[in-house]
Design a protein around this motif. Structure first.
Motif, PDB file in Angstrom:
ATOM      1  N   CYS A  51       2.247  -1.014   4.552  1.00 52.54           N
ATOM      2  CA  CYS A  51       1.861   0.330   4.127  1.00 52.54           C
ATOM      3  C   CYS A  51       3.060   1.266   4.195  1.00 52.54           C
ATOM      4  O   CYS A  51       3.717   1.392   5.238  1.00 52.54           O
ATOM      5  CB  CYS A  51       0.738   0.859   5.016  1.00 52.54           C
ATOM      6  SG  CYS A  51       0.153   2.496   4.516  1.00 52.54           S
ATOM      7  N   PHE A  75      -8.426   2.413  -1.054  1.00 47.72           N
ATOM      8  CA  PHE A  75      -7.242   2.018  -1.808  1.00 47.72           C
ATOM      9  C   PHE A  75      -7.645   1.113  -2.950  1.00 47.72           C
ATOM     10  O   PHE A  75      -8.502   0.240  -2.793  1.00 47.72           O
ATOM     11  CB  PHE A  75      -6.234   1.316  -0.886  1.00 47.72           C
ATOM     12  CG  PHE A  75      -5.593   2.262   0.081  1.00 47.72           C
ATOM     13  CD1 PHE A  75      -4.379   2.859  -0.220  1.00 47.72           C
ATOM     14  CD2 PHE A  75      -6.216   2.584   1.273  1.00 47.72           C
ATOM     15  CE1 PHE A  75      -3.795   3.756   0.664  1.00 47.72           C
ATOM     16  CE2 PHE A  75      -5.637   3.484   2.170  1.00 47.72           C
ATOM     17  CZ  PHE A  75      -4.423   4.066   1.855  1.00 47.72           C
ATOM     18  N   MET A 131      -6.561  -6.684   3.298  1.00 45.71           N
ATOM     19  CA  MET A 131      -5.262  -6.089   3.621  1.00 45.71           C
ATOM     20  C   MET A 131      -4.346  -7.055   4.352  1.00 45.71           C
ATOM     21  O   MET A 131      -3.298  -6.658   4.866  1.00 45.71           O
ATOM     22  CB  MET A 131      -5.457  -4.798   4.403  1.00 45.71           C
ATOM     23  CG  MET A 131      -6.155  -3.744   3.569  1.00 45.71           C
ATOM     24  SD  MET A 131      -6.087  -2.119   4.281  1.00 45.71           S
ATOM     25  CE  MET A 131      -7.190  -1.244   3.190  1.00 45.71           C
ATOM     26  N   LYS A 177       3.519  -0.681   9.241  1.00 42.12           N
ATOM     27  CA  LYS A 177       3.561   0.673   8.704  1.00 42.12           C
ATOM     28  C   LYS A 177       5.010   1.139   8.628  1.00 42.12           C
ATOM     29  O   LYS A 177       5.707   1.154   9.641  1.00 42.12           O
ATOM     30  CB  LYS A 177       2.757   1.613   9.612  1.00 42.12           C
ATOM     31  CG  LYS A 177       1.300   1.189   9.757  1.00 42.12           C
ATOM     32  CD  LYS A 177       0.554   1.948  10.834  1.00 42.12           C
ATOM     33  CE  LYS A 177       0.936   1.608  12.254  1.00 42.12           C
ATOM     34  NZ  LYS A 177       0.698   0.251  12.696  1.00 42.12           N
ATOM     35  N   TYR A 198      -4.416  10.085   6.226  1.00 49.73           N
ATOM     36  CA  TYR A 198      -3.627   8.937   6.691  1.00 49.73           C
ATOM     37  C   TYR A 198      -3.872   8.659   8.168  1.00 49.73           C
ATOM     38  O   TYR A 198      -3.881   7.504   8.589  1.00 49.73           O
ATOM     39  CB  TYR A 198      -2.132   9.126   6.396  1.00 49.73           C
ATOM     40  CG  TYR A 198      -1.770   8.517   5.070  1.00 49.73           C
ATOM     41  CD1 TYR A 198      -1.386   7.182   4.970  1.00 49.73           C
ATOM     42  CD2 TYR A 198      -1.851   9.263   3.903  1.00 49.73           C
ATOM     43  CE1 TYR A 198      -1.080   6.608   3.747  1.00 49.73           C
ATOM     44  CE2 TYR A 198      -1.551   8.698   2.676  1.00 49.73           C
ATOM     45  CZ  TYR A 198      -1.168   7.374   2.609  1.00 49.73           C
ATOM     46  OH  TYR A 198      -0.876   6.809   1.386  1.00 49.73           O
ATOM     47  N   SER A 238      -0.178  -7.371   3.826  1.00 48.20           N
ATOM     48  CA  SER A 238       0.177  -6.093   3.194  1.00 48.20           C
ATOM     49  C   SER A 238       1.113  -5.329   4.110  1.00 48.20           C
ATOM     50  O   SER A 238       1.242  -5.621   5.306  1.00 48.20           O
ATOM     51  CB  SER A 238      -1.079  -5.253   2.916  1.00 48.20           C
ATOM     52  OG  SER A 238      -1.637  -4.752   4.114  1.00 48.20           O
ATOM     53  N   ILE A 291       0.887  -1.162   0.000  1.00 48.22           N
ATOM     54  CA  ILE A 291       0.000   0.000   0.000  1.00 48.22           C
ATOM     55  C   ILE A 291       0.923   1.210   0.000  1.00 48.22           C
ATOM     56  O   ILE A 291       1.751   1.371   0.896  1.00 48.22           O
ATOM     57  CB  ILE A 291      -0.913  -0.014   1.241  1.00 48.22           C
ATOM     58  CG1 ILE A 291      -1.808  -1.263   1.230  1.00 48.22           C
ATOM     59  CG2 ILE A 291      -1.739   1.264   1.318  1.00 48.22           C
ATOM     60  CD1 ILE A 291      -2.567  -1.487   2.525  1.00 48.22           C
ATOM     61  N   CYS A 292       0.808   2.034  -1.031  1.00 48.50           N
ATOM     62  CA  CYS A 292       1.812   3.073  -1.238  1.00 48.50           C
ATOM     63  C   CYS A 292       1.176   4.337  -1.799  1.00 48.50           C
ATOM     64  O   CYS A 292       0.268   4.259  -2.630  1.00 48.50           O
ATOM     65  CB  CYS A 292       2.860   2.543  -2.215  1.00 48.50           C
ATOM     66  SG  CYS A 292       4.316   3.580  -2.392  1.00 48.50           S
ATOM     67  N   TYR A 331      -5.701   0.385  10.466  1.00 50.79           N
ATOM     68  CA  TYR A 331      -4.853  -0.519   9.670  1.00 50.79           C
ATOM     69  C   TYR A 331      -4.065  -1.422  10.610  1.00 50.79           C
ATOM     70  O   TYR A 331      -3.402  -0.951  11.535  1.00 50.79           O
ATOM     71  CB  TYR A 331      -3.914   0.299   8.783  1.00 50.79           C
ATOM     72  CG  TYR A 331      -2.969  -0.548   7.964  1.00 50.79           C
ATOM     73  CD1 TYR A 331      -3.442  -1.352   6.932  1.00 50.79           C
ATOM     74  CD2 TYR A 331      -1.607  -0.567   8.226  1.00 50.79           C
ATOM     75  CE1 TYR A 331      -2.594  -2.142   6.175  1.00 50.79           C
ATOM     76  CE2 TYR A 331      -0.737  -1.342   7.474  1.00 50.79           C
ATOM     77  CZ  TYR A 331      -1.246  -2.130   6.456  1.00 50.79           C
ATOM     78  OH  TYR A 331      -0.400  -2.914   5.718  1.00 50.79           O
TER      79      TYR A 331
END
Length: 192
Positions: free
Chosen positions: A126, A91, A121, A158, A147, A124, A52-53, A154
């Motif tokens: 981020c 996203f 997710m 991270k 964010y 994943s 996730i970017c 989330y």
């Protein structure tokens, strides 16, 4: 009389924006390259199925190269779209630059009609943007709260990416702010 935290944060944003804008293209490219190499060596990125970017703007740490790397190495790439509901993002998976268009705040965003929304997710990681981070993993974002809201729910790892000159000793934080798990600069990787 108390300090106006919004004014203080805006002054910090101006300071770090000014520093970034003063970087020569060569200096920026060199710093971005070092950060890129640290990110792709990060175990969380290597193990992730989905990255996730954010799609970087000229004053941010470059993520275009990272996105290309993920595509070449069979990873899904999900990028944010700012929703009409204030402060919320969704996203979407992109597989080429043809999947993005200019959106809110003149940022490149996924075109929802051409992209699949990311709903799972699991597995994943981020990549988190910020004007500044502090050694405790808290960030100074662009001030819209997108964010902050996303990171509050989330559950994955991270990774904050930032230039070392933009790491502050301590940033102001609110009760809803969530720190990143790792801070990556051109000089180091710090586990929080």
């Amino acid at each position: 009389m108390g300090v106006d935290i919004r004014e203080y944060k805006n002054n910090l944003r101006k300071k770090y924006r000014g520093w970034r804008e003063a970087l020569s293209p060569e200096e920026k490219r060199e710093r971005d390259d070092r950060i890129f190499r640290r990110v792709i060596r990060c175990e969380a990125v290597q193990k992730a199925d989905t990255v996730i970017c954010f799609i970087s703007t000229p004053i941010e740490v470059d993520t275009h190269r990272l996105i290309h790397y993920c595509w070449r190495h069979g990873k899904q790439v999900a990028v944010p779209k700012c929703l009409e509901q204030r402060g919320r993002m969704a996203f979407y998976l992109i597989s080429s630059w043809e999947d993005v268009e200019v959106g809110k705040f003149s940022l490149l965003e996924p075109a929802p009609e051409r992209c699949q929304k990311l709903t799972d997710m699991e597995r994943s990681v981020c990549i988190v943007p910020g004007f500044s981070f502090d050694p405790q993993g808290y960030r100074l974002g662009f001030g819209k709260g997108y964010y902050d809201r996303f990171l509050s729910s989330y559950k994955g790892i991270k990774l904050g990416i930032c230039y070392s000159a933009c790491v502050a000793p301590k940033l102001p934080r609110g009760r809803f702010d969530v720190p990143v798990d790792f801070l990556l600069t051109e000089k180091y990787v710090k586990k929080i």
